[in-house]
Design a protein around this motif. Structure first.
Motif, PDB file in Angstrom:
ATOM      1  N   TYR A  39       0.809  -1.208   0.000  1.00  0.00           N
ATOM      2  CA  TYR A  39       0.000   0.000   0.000  1.00  0.00           C
ATOM      3  C   TYR A  39       0.847   1.266   0.000  1.00  0.00           C
ATOM      4  O   TYR A  39       1.939   1.303   0.587  1.00  0.00           O
ATOM      5  CB  TYR A  39      -0.906   0.027   1.234  1.00  0.00           C
ATOM      6  N   ALA A  51      -3.549   7.113   6.396  1.00  0.00           N
ATOM      7  CA  ALA A  51      -4.395   6.625   5.309  1.00  0.00           C
ATOM      8  C   ALA A  51      -3.559   5.700   4.440  1.00  0.00           C
ATOM      9  O   ALA A  51      -2.342   5.863   4.321  1.00  0.00           O
ATOM     10  CB  ALA A  51      -4.936   7.787   4.481  1.00  0.00           C
ATOM     11  N   LYS A  67      -3.757   3.271   0.619  1.00  0.00           N
ATOM     12  CA  LYS A  67      -4.461   2.928  -0.608  1.00  0.00           C
ATOM     13  C   LYS A  67      -3.566   1.966  -1.370  1.00  0.00           C
ATOM     14  O   LYS A  67      -2.341   2.111  -1.368  1.00  0.00           O
ATOM     15  CB  LYS A  67      -4.761   4.175  -1.431  1.00  0.00           C
ATOM     16  N   MET A 102      -0.135  10.689  -3.227  1.00  0.00           N
ATOM     17  CA  MET A 102      -0.782  10.085  -2.058  1.00  0.00           C
ATOM     18  C   MET A 102      -1.131  11.137  -1.026  1.00  0.00           C
ATOM     19  O   MET A 102      -2.039  10.959  -0.238  1.00  0.00           O
ATOM     20  CB  MET A 102       0.140   9.029  -1.446  1.00  0.00           C
ATOM     21  N   ILE A 126      -7.462   9.591  -1.753  1.00  0.00           N
ATOM     22  CA  ILE A 126      -7.645   8.412  -0.906  1.00  0.00           C
ATOM     23  C   ILE A 126      -8.915   7.656  -1.276  1.00  0.00           C
ATOM     24  O   ILE A 126      -8.935   6.424  -1.361  1.00  0.00           O
ATOM     25  CB  ILE A 126      -7.677   8.810   0.580  1.00  0.00           C
ATOM     26  N   GLY A 152      -9.626   3.699  -0.683  1.00  0.00           N
ATOM     27  CA  GLY A 152      -8.606   3.922   0.314  1.00  0.00           C
ATOM     28  C   GLY A 152      -9.222   3.823   1.698  1.00  0.00           C
ATOM     29  O   GLY A 152     -10.446   3.704   1.846  1.00  0.00           O
ATOM     30  N   TYR A 153      -8.345   3.885   2.713  1.00  0.00           N
ATOM     31  CA  TYR A 153      -8.820   3.712   4.074  1.00  0.00           C
ATOM     32  C   TYR A 153      -8.175   4.764   4.979  1.00  0.00           C
ATOM     33  O   TYR A 153      -7.006   5.121   4.782  1.00  0.00           O
ATOM     34  CB  TYR A 153      -8.457   2.311   4.586  1.00  0.00           C
ATOM     35  N   TRP A 154      -8.970   5.193   5.954  1.00  0.00           N
ATOM     36  CA  TRP A 154      -8.511   6.171   6.930  1.00  0.00           C
ATOM     37  C   TRP A 154      -8.523   5.583   8.335  1.00  0.00           C
ATOM     38  O   TRP A 154      -9.399   4.775   8.662  1.00  0.00           O
ATOM     39  CB  TRP A 154      -9.435   7.395   6.936  1.00  0.00           C
TER      40      TRP A 154
END
Length: 132
Positions: free
Chosen positions: A32, A97, A99, A110, A116, A120-122
């Motif tokens: 990632y 974060a 992705k 990025m 994101i 994507g993830y936070w």
């Protein structure tokens, strides 16, 4: 589904240091692109330190260059943000974060919040406060 949990925030004096952690579950972080963002009250969330898994490059915003460092422990599936020489302009909620690396062209890409989502993830964020 990737879950991210930040920790390590707190109160520190000007000039002090903190190390934030972002522990991931659900996928190996080495696949990632990773970003650290922060959001101060009344301001937009900004990307400050980002890593691209595509070319192993790192981007540092001018505001933190020379003071903050990103590292990753693949065995712990955790990424860290070492923050040194903290200033009164650094207080914010800090977020990590991630992705999938195939979707991010560069470390600087990025560090754009809009990059994101989707896919994507936070993390939930951790508060950093700096006292003068």
């Amino acid at each position: 589904q990737v879950q991210l949990v930040e920790s390590g925030g707190g109160l520190v004096q000007t000039g002090g240091s903190l190390r934030l952690s972002c522990a991931a579950s659900g996928a190996p972080l080495e696949d990632y692109a990773i970003g650290w963002f922060r959001q101060a009250p009344g301001k937009e969330r900004e990307g400050i330190v980002c890593f691209s898994s595509r070319d192993d490059s790192t981007y540092y915003a001018n505001s933190v260059k020379g003071r903050f460092t990103i590292t990753r422990d693949n065995a712990k599936n955790t990424v860290y943000l070492q923050m040194n020489s903290l200033k009164t302009e650094d207080p914010a909620v800090y977020y990590c974060a991630v992705k999938a690396g195939m979707f991010i062209d560069s470390a600087q890409a990025m560090c754009v919040e809009d990059a994101i989502a989707p896919m994507g993830y936070w993390g939930q964020g951790t508060q950093v406060t700096v006292s003068s």
